[in-house]
Each structure stands twice: as structure tokens, then as C-alpha cells.
Design a protein around this motif. Sequence first.
Motif, PDB file in Angstrom:
ATOM      1  N   ARG A 293      11.987  18.253  69.108  1.00 36.45           N
ATOM      2  CA  ARG A 293      11.190  16.945  70.077  1.00 36.45           C
ATOM      3  C   ARG A 293      10.767  17.820  71.251  1.00 36.45           C
ATOM      4  O   ARG A 293      11.502  18.019  72.249  1.00 36.45           O
ATOM      5  CB  ARG A 293      12.003  15.757  70.342  1.00 36.45           C
ATOM      6  N   GLY A 294       9.584  18.412  71.046  1.00 37.44           N
ATOM      7  CA  GLY A 294       8.936  19.046  72.225  1.00 37.44           C
ATOM      8  C   GLY A 294       7.715  19.564  71.877  1.00 37.44           C
ATOM      9  O   GLY A 294       6.906  19.106  70.807  1.00 37.44           O
ATOM     10  N   PHE A 295       7.086  20.800  72.637  1.00 38.47           N
ATOM     11  CA  PHE A 295       5.957  21.139  72.663  1.00 38.47           C
ATOM     12  C   PHE A 295       6.103  22.286  71.484  1.00 38.47           C
ATOM     13  O   PHE A 295       6.802  22.887  71.076  1.00 38.47           O
ATOM     14  CB  PHE A 295       5.637  22.025  73.935  1.00 38.47           C
ATOM     15  N   SER A 296       4.783  22.333  70.752  1.00 40.30           N
ATOM     16  CA  SER A 296       4.597  23.182  69.834  1.00 40.30           C
ATOM     17  C   SER A 296       3.185  23.997  69.850  1.00 40.30           C
ATOM     18  O   SER A 296       1.951  23.175  70.002  1.00 40.30           O
ATOM     19  CB  SER A 296       4.510  22.597  68.346  1.00 40.30           C
ATOM     20  N   SER A 297       3.130  24.996  69.907  1.00 38.36           N
ATOM     21  CA  SER A 297       1.822  25.830  70.094  1.00 38.36           C
ATOM     22  C   SER A 297       1.325  26.183  68.825  1.00 38.36           C
ATOM     23  O   SER A 297       1.906  26.628  67.686  1.00 38.36           O
ATOM     24  CB  SER A 297       1.955  27.097  70.874  1.00 38.36           C
ATOM     25  N   HIS A 298      -0.130  26.296  68.781  1.00 39.81           N
ATOM     26  CA  HIS A 298      -0.887  26.563  67.619  1.00 39.81           C
ATOM     27  C   HIS A 298      -1.814  27.864  67.847  1.00 39.81           C
ATOM     28  O   HIS A 298      -2.225  27.915  68.921  1.00 39.81           O
ATOM     29  CB  HIS A 298      -1.968  25.564  67.200  1.00 39.81           C
TER      30      HIS A 298
ATOM     31  N   TYR B  39       4.044  26.780  66.085  1.00 39.28           N
ATOM     32  CA  TYR B  39       3.868  26.029  65.089  1.00 39.28           C
ATOM     33  C   TYR B  39       4.000  26.520  63.629  1.00 39.28           C
ATOM     34  O   TYR B  39       4.516  25.868  62.738  1.00 39.28           O
ATOM     35  CB  TYR B  39       2.515  25.332  65.137  1.00 39.28           C
ATOM     36  N   SER B  40       3.765  27.733  63.442  1.00 38.57           N
ATOM     37  CA  SER B  40       4.167  28.517  62.223  1.00 38.57           C
ATOM     38  C   SER B  40       5.397  28.573  61.903  1.00 38.57           C
ATOM     39  O   SER B  40       6.052  28.786  60.710  1.00 38.57           O
ATOM     40  CB  SER B  40       3.576  30.006  62.437  1.00 38.57           C
ATOM     41  N   LYS B  41       6.506  28.278  62.883  1.00 42.11           N
ATOM     42  CA  LYS B  41       7.916  28.226  62.522  1.00 42.11           C
ATOM     43  C   LYS B  41       8.573  26.917  62.600  1.00 42.11           C
ATOM     44  O   LYS B  41       9.789  26.883  62.522  1.00 42.11           O
ATOM     45  CB  LYS B  41       8.726  29.073  63.590  1.00 42.11           C
ATOM     46  N   ARG B  42       7.566  25.859  62.233  1.00 41.82           N
ATOM     47  CA  ARG B  42       7.956  24.427  62.572  1.00 41.82           C
ATOM     48  C   ARG B  42       8.992  23.944  61.161  1.00 41.82           C
ATOM     49  O   ARG B  42       9.964  23.352  61.797  1.00 41.82           O
ATOM     50  CB  ARG B  42       6.910  23.462  62.410  1.00 41.82           C
ATOM     51  N   ASP B  43       9.071  24.946  60.340  1.00 38.72           N
ATOM     52  CA  ASP B  43      10.089  24.355  59.164  1.00 38.72           C
ATOM     53  C   ASP B  43      11.210  25.211  59.224  1.00 38.72           C
ATOM     54  O   ASP B  43      12.288  24.928  58.683  1.00 38.72           O
ATOM     55  CB  ASP B  43       9.463  24.767  57.790  1.00 38.72           C
TER      56      ASP B  43
END
Length: 199
Positions: free
Chosen positions: A194-199, A182-186
Motif C-alpha cells: 500500500r504505497g507508491f508504485s512507479s511506472h 511497477y514491474s515488481k508488483r507481483d
Amino acid sequence: AARRLADELAARELIRITSLRGQRLGYAATSADQARDLNWDKIKSSCEAYEIRSTPGAAWSSGSGKKAKAADPDVSFLDTKMIMTCHRTGSVLRLRGVEDKRDAEKFRGFPMAEFDIDEAGSFPPELLEYLVDQCVAPRLGEAMALDGSRGGCLLLGSTPPSQLRGLFFEVTRDGSARHRPYSKRDAEEYANWRGFSSH
């Protein structure tokens, strides 16, 4: 961490059920007892805490001496089946235990605005993949998101599993093609992800 996840899931589900009109939300745990212990009781107590009525409100007098009808409840709970309905929006939250493929099949066929799988790392890997890939994911794209766009959300939460294999491991493992931190979402490499994102 497990208590915090339960609090976050209950809050997410309350926001969605009271904000989205005519949508379905789902929640799965490894058994019906676990679904009740981890989330159902938390949802009910959260409604109480936020004064979301599940019983009719008190009747009031209009000053003319006539008693007015009691306010309708905001939500209703069908406790035996763990179903919550928000009367204002018409949205429904359904909690179930998924112990085998027959249980997973009960989620098939409904577009879901959100589907939460609690303690995903405790599911047998093959059952988790079947639940996600065959029963839930095919209809997520038809649901409404909070911003009015199409596309439901699938949330997998868990304490770290003992088995380092299967869907939950792959979507949370650094370097996996199915995982985005999630920290690299940008980051440019994740544009249009379009897929999974971990936090």
C-alpha cells in the motif's frame, strides 16, 4: 513525455468520472494557468473527440410530427472554476492550481476517488508533502474504486525535477522504502503493498 502524460491523465479522468457514481476527483498543478493549459483544455477536447456532449443534443421527431425534447448534455463545465460534472454518474472533477498552503487546503475534507498531481517535481517539496500528506491522503481511503472496493488513487506525474529531495524524489527513487517498481508488483516482497508504485 509531458504531452503523453497529459493525454493519459485526461483519459483516466474521463473513465473515472463517467464510471464512478457520486465520486469526487481532483487535479492539481503548480498554478491555475498550468492546470488549464496542461489538463482542462485537454479534458474538454477529449469530450468532443469521444462525443461526450456538453451541450444539449439535437431535438428529433418521433414520426408523429411532434418535436421531442433535446437530449440533455452528458457533462457540464464550469469554466471559471475548472469544474466538470458528469450528469449520468453525479461525479465531479475539480482542477486547481496549488501555489501555497492556502490553495492546498481547498482540497481538504473531500474523499477522492482519484487525485492527480501534474508536474509534481516542480512543486516546492514542502508544499507537495503538505498537499499529499495533510490535505488529500487522509480521505483517499473513503472513496470508491472502479472495482467497487474502497480506496482512492493518488497519481504523481512529472518530468524529472531539478531538486533530488522531497516526496516526489522519494517515491520514484529505486531503493526507497516508499517506492515499488511497477514491474515488481507481483514479487513476494511487495505482497499487500500500500504505497507508491512507479511506472
